[in-house]
Design a protein around this motif. Structure first.
Motif, mmCIF file in Angstrom:
data_model
loop_
_atom_site.group_PDB
_atom_site.id
_atom_site.type_symbol
_atom_site.label_atom_id
_atom_site.label_comp_id
_atom_site.label_asym_id
_atom_site.label_seq_id
_atom_site.Cartn_x
_atom_site.Cartn_y
_atom_site.Cartn_z
ATOM 1 N N SER A 118 -2.159 -12.958 7.166
ATOM 2 C CA SER A 118 -3.615 -12.901 7.108
ATOM 3 C C SER A 118 -4.091 -11.472 6.911
ATOM 4 N N CYS A 119 -5.335 -11.348 6.520
ATOM 5 C CA CYS A 119 -5.994 -10.059 6.426
ATOM 6 C C CYS A 119 -7.385 -10.203 7.023
ATOM 7 N N ARG A 120 -8.021 -9.088 7.275
ATOM 8 C CA ARG A 120 -9.403 -9.125 7.765
ATOM 9 C C ARG A 120 -10.316 -8.671 6.642
ATOM 10 N N LEU A 121 -11.279 -9.489 6.339
ATOM 11 C CA LEU A 121 -12.222 -9.238 5.251
ATOM 12 C C LEU A 121 -13.544 -8.756 5.832
ATOM 13 N N TYR A 122 -14.105 -7.692 5.235
ATOM 14 C CA TYR A 122 -15.340 -7.077 5.713
ATOM 15 C C TYR A 122 -16.386 -7.071 4.606
ATOM 16 N N LEU A 123 -17.626 -7.353 4.990
ATOM 17 C CA LEU A 123 -18.727 -7.363 4.023
ATOM 18 C C LEU A 123 -20.009 -6.878 4.699
ATOM 19 N N PRO A 124 -20.718 -5.916 4.092
ATOM 20 C CA PRO A 124 -22.023 -5.533 4.642
ATOM 21 C C PRO A 124 -22.961 -6.736 4.658
ATOM 22 N N LYS A 125 -23.757 -6.867 5.711
ATOM 23 C CA LYS A 125 -24.657 -8.017 5.818
ATOM 24 C C LYS A 125 -25.842 -7.906 4.863
ATOM 25 N N ARG A 126 -26.316 -6.684 4.679
ATOM 26 C CA ARG A 126 -27.493 -6.500 3.831
ATOM 27 C C ARG A 126 -27.066 -6.267 2.383
ATOM 28 N N VAL A 127 -26.535 -7.298 1.777
ATOM 29 C CA VAL A 127 -26.095 -7.229 0.391
ATOM 30 C C VAL A 127 -26.745 -8.391 -0.365
ATOM 31 N N ASN A 128 -27.245 -8.101 -1.554
ATOM 32 C CA ASN A 128 -27.889 -9.137 -2.350
ATOM 33 C C ASN A 128 -26.874 -10.204 -2.740
ATOM 34 N N PRO A 129 -27.316 -11.446 -2.922
ATOM 35 C CA PRO A 129 -26.390 -12.545 -3.189
ATOM 36 C C PRO A 129 -25.475 -12.326 -4.386
ATOM 37 N N THR A 130 -25.943 -11.576 -5.387
ATOM 38 C CA THR A 130 -25.137 -11.382 -6.597
ATOM 39 C C THR A 130 -24.647 -9.939 -6.748
ATOM 40 N N GLU A 131 -24.862 -9.126 -5.710
ATOM 41 C CA GLU A 131 -24.501 -7.714 -5.824
ATOM 42 C C GLU A 131 -22.988 -7.509 -5.767
ATOM 43 N N LYS A 132 -22.480 -6.704 -6.694
ATOM 44 C CA LYS A 132 -21.067 -6.376 -6.735
ATOM 45 C C LYS A 132 -20.829 -5.032 -6.038
ATOM 46 N N LEU A 133 -19.772 -4.983 -5.239
ATOM 47 C CA LEU A 133 -19.435 -3.778 -4.482
ATOM 48 C C LEU A 133 -18.008 -3.351 -4.806
ATOM 49 N N PRO A 134 -17.726 -2.048 -4.707
ATOM 50 C CA PRO A 134 -16.325 -1.622 -4.826
ATOM 51 C C PRO A 134 -15.470 -2.351 -3.796
ATOM 52 N N LEU A 135 -14.232 -2.647 -4.176
ATOM 53 C CA LEU A 135 -13.299 -3.330 -3.277
ATOM 54 C C LEU A 135 -12.304 -2.319 -2.717
ATOM 55 N N LEU A 136 -12.261 -2.213 -1.395
ATOM 56 C CA LEU A 136 -11.340 -1.305 -0.712
ATOM 57 C C LEU A 136 -10.259 -2.130 -0.025
ATOM 58 N N ILE A 137 -9.001 -1.813 -0.311
ATOM 59 C CA ILE A 137 -7.887 -2.484 0.339
ATOM 60 C C ILE A 137 -7.199 -1.465 1.235
ATOM 61 N N TYR A 138 -7.218 -1.716 2.546
ATOM 62 C CA TYR A 138 -6.781 -0.733 3.544
ATOM 63 C C TYR A 138 -5.485 -1.175 4.208
ATOM 64 N N ALA A 139 -4.526 -0.227 4.303
ATOM 65 C CA ALA A 139 -3.268 -0.466 5.010
ATOM 66 C C ALA A 139 -3.239 0.395 6.268
ATOM 67 N N HIS A 140 -3.032 -0.219 7.407
ATOM 68 C CA HIS A 140 -3.035 0.511 8.679
ATOM 69 C C HIS A 140 -1.773 1.350 8.834
ATOM 70 N N GLY A 141 -1.848 2.347 9.728
ATOM 71 C CA GLY A 141 -0.703 3.176 10.058
ATOM 72 C C GLY A 141 0.053 2.636 11.254
ATOM 73 N N GLY A 142 0.932 3.488 11.812
ATOM 74 C CA GLY A 142 1.729 3.082 12.957
ATOM 75 C C GLY A 142 3.219 3.147 12.685
ATOM 76 N N GLY A 143 3.636 4.057 11.807
ATOM 77 C CA GLY A 143 5.053 4.249 11.552
ATOM 78 C C GLY A 143 5.761 3.052 10.949
ATOM 79 N N PHE A 144 5.019 2.174 10.296
ATOM 80 C CA PHE A 144 5.507 0.920 9.717
ATOM 81 C C PHE A 144 5.897 -0.106 10.783
ATOM 82 N N CYS A 145 5.891 0.299 12.062
ATOM 83 C CA CYS A 145 6.453 -0.565 13.101
ATOM 84 C C CYS A 145 5.452 -0.966 14.177
ATOM 85 N N ALA A 146 4.262 -0.370 14.190
ATOM 86 C CA ALA A 146 3.293 -0.647 15.248
ATOM 87 C C ALA A 146 1.895 -0.805 14.645
ATOM 88 N N GLU A 147 0.944 -1.146 15.514
ATOM 89 C CA GLU A 147 -0.448 -1.382 15.110
ATOM 90 C C GLU A 147 -0.574 -2.640 14.235
#
Length: 323
Positions: free
Chosen positions: A62-91
Motif C-alpha cells: 500500500s501507499c498513502r495518497l495525499y491531496l489538498p482539500k481546496r482543489v478545483n474538481p478538474t485542477e491538475k497538480l504536480p505528482l510527487l512520489i516520496y520514498a521514506h528513509g530509515g536505512g532501508f530497514c526501518a520507518e
C-alpha cells in the motif's frame, strides 16, 4: 543520527546497527524507529486529506495518497512520489514522522503525493525496495488516461510534472527509480525532477569530513549497506556510490535538487553526487542547498525550525519552477 554501536552488549545479539535495527542470533529483528502508525487524516490545519490505497495486489503493498482539500474538481497538480528513509530497514510511509512531513510538503507545494511503503531489508534485500518503488510509479502511470483505479489520480495528477523525492535511504531510492525511468520510460509520464534530502550514498575510501570520523561509525554505515544488499560488490557499488556509475548520464529527469547538511556525515557524498552528475554528460540542471548547523534529516524532527522552513520553501520553488 548515525551513532552505531558495533560492540553488541548482549550475547544473543548478532548485529547491532543502531539507531535503525538490531539483529538477534535466533533470527529476531528489532526495529528501533518508525514502528508507530499514524492513520490517514482529514487535517484541518493543513487542509490536506489522505488515504491508504493498494498499489500492488500481488505483493500486498500500500501507499498513502495525499491531496489538498481546496482543489478545483478538474485542477491538475504536480505528482510527487516520496520514498521514506530509515536505512532501508526501518520507518514506513505510515509512521507519524513521515505522515506529518509529507502532509506539510503537500500543503506548501500544492501537489498530489504518493508516499510509498516499500518492503524493507533484511527480509527483502535490495533491489526489492527499488522494485517496489518502481511498481508504485507504474501504478501511478496506470492513471495517465484518466481511467485508473484511484479517482484522485485520475482527476488531479499532472503526469507531465512528476517528481521523485526522498530522504536518506529514500533519496537513494528516488535516484535509482529516476535512473530506471531514464532507461525504460513510461508512456504518458514525464519525470521533471528529483528531490534528494541528505541522500544515503557512500564509498570505500573516506572523503571530506568522513576522514575525521570514528572508524566504528564509518564501519556502521558500511555495515548497514551490506545488510541492505548482501550481494553487493562493496561500497563502491553504483547502487550506493553513484559516482562510480558509468551510466549516470542517463538519469531520467531534467533537474535535480540536493539538500546537504553541514553536520551530516553524508554531506560530502551528496556534493560528490552533484559534481559527478555535472561531469557525466547529463544535460539537466542541479540545485544544491547546503544547510548550516544541522544534522542528518533534521527537517523530520524540527519541521517548523527556520532551516527546515527554508528548505521546504526551496523544494516548493524547485517543483514549481521552469523545467
Amino acid at each position: 543520527m548515525f551513532s552505531f554501536n558495533m560492540d553488541a552488549a548482549k550475547a544473543d545479539v548478532a548485529r547491532d546497527l543502531s539507531p535503525f535495527i538490531i539483529l538477534y542470533k535466533d533470527g529476531r529483528i528489532e526495529r528501533l524507529i518508525g514502528n508507530e502508525i499514524a492513520p490517514p487524516s482529514d487535517d484541518p490545519k493543513s487542509n490536506v486529506q489522505s488515504k491508504d490505497v493498494v498499489y500492488s495486489k500481488e505483493a500486498r503493498l500500500s501507499c498513502r495518497l495525499y491531496l489538498p482539500k481546496r482543489v478545483n474538481p478538474t485542477e491538475k497538480l504536480p505528482l510527487l512520489i516520496y520514498a521514506h528513509g530509515g536505512g532501508f530497514c526501518a520507518e514506513s510511509a505510515f509512521s507519524p514522522t513521515y505522515h506529518n512531513y509529507v502532509n506539510l510538503l503537500v500543503a506548501e507545494a500544492k501537489v498530489i503525493a504518493i508516499s510509498v511503503d516499500y518492503r524493507r531489508v533484511p527480509e527483502h534485500p535490495i533491489p526489492v525496495p527499488y522494485d517496489d518503488s518502481w511498481a508504485a510509479l507504474n501504478w501511478a502511470a496506470s492513471h495517465v488516461n484518466g481511467d485508473g483505479p484511484e479517482e484522485w489520480l485520475n482527476k488531479h495528477a499532472d503526469f507531465s510534472k512528476v517528481f521523485l523525492a526522498g530522504d536518506s535511504a529514500g533519496g537513494n531510492i528516488a535516484h535509482h527509480v529516476a535512473m530506471r525511468f531514464g532507461q525504460e520510460k513510461l508512456n504518458g509520464v514525464r519525470v521533471s525532477g528529483i528531490v534528494l534530502i541528505n541522500p544515503y550514498f557512500w564509498g570505500e575510501e573516506p572523503i571530506g569530513n568522513e576522514v575525521n570520523e570514528l572508524e566504528r561509525v564509518l564501519k556502521g554505515i558500511s555495515a548497514t549497506w551490506h545488510l541492505a544488499c548482501p550481494q553487493t560488490s562493496g561500497c563502491d557499488d553504483p547502487l550506493i556510490n553513484p559516482a562510480k556509475d558509468p551510466n549516470l548520464s542517463s538519469l531520467g529527469c531534467s533537474k535535480v535538487f540536493v539538500a546537504v547538511c553541514e553536520e551530516d556525515l553524508l554531506r560530502d557524498r551528496g556534493l560528490l553526487y552533484c559534481k559527478t552528475l555535472k561531469k557525466s554528460g547529463w544535460s539537466g540542471e542541479i540545485e544544491i542547498m547546503e544547510v548550516k548547523g544541522e544534522g542528518h534529516v533534521f527537517h523530520l524532527f524540527k519541521p517548523t525550525s527556520f532551516n527546515a522552513v527554508a528548505m521546504l520553501k526551496n523544494i516548493v520553488s524547485f517543483i514549481h519552477g521552469q523545467n
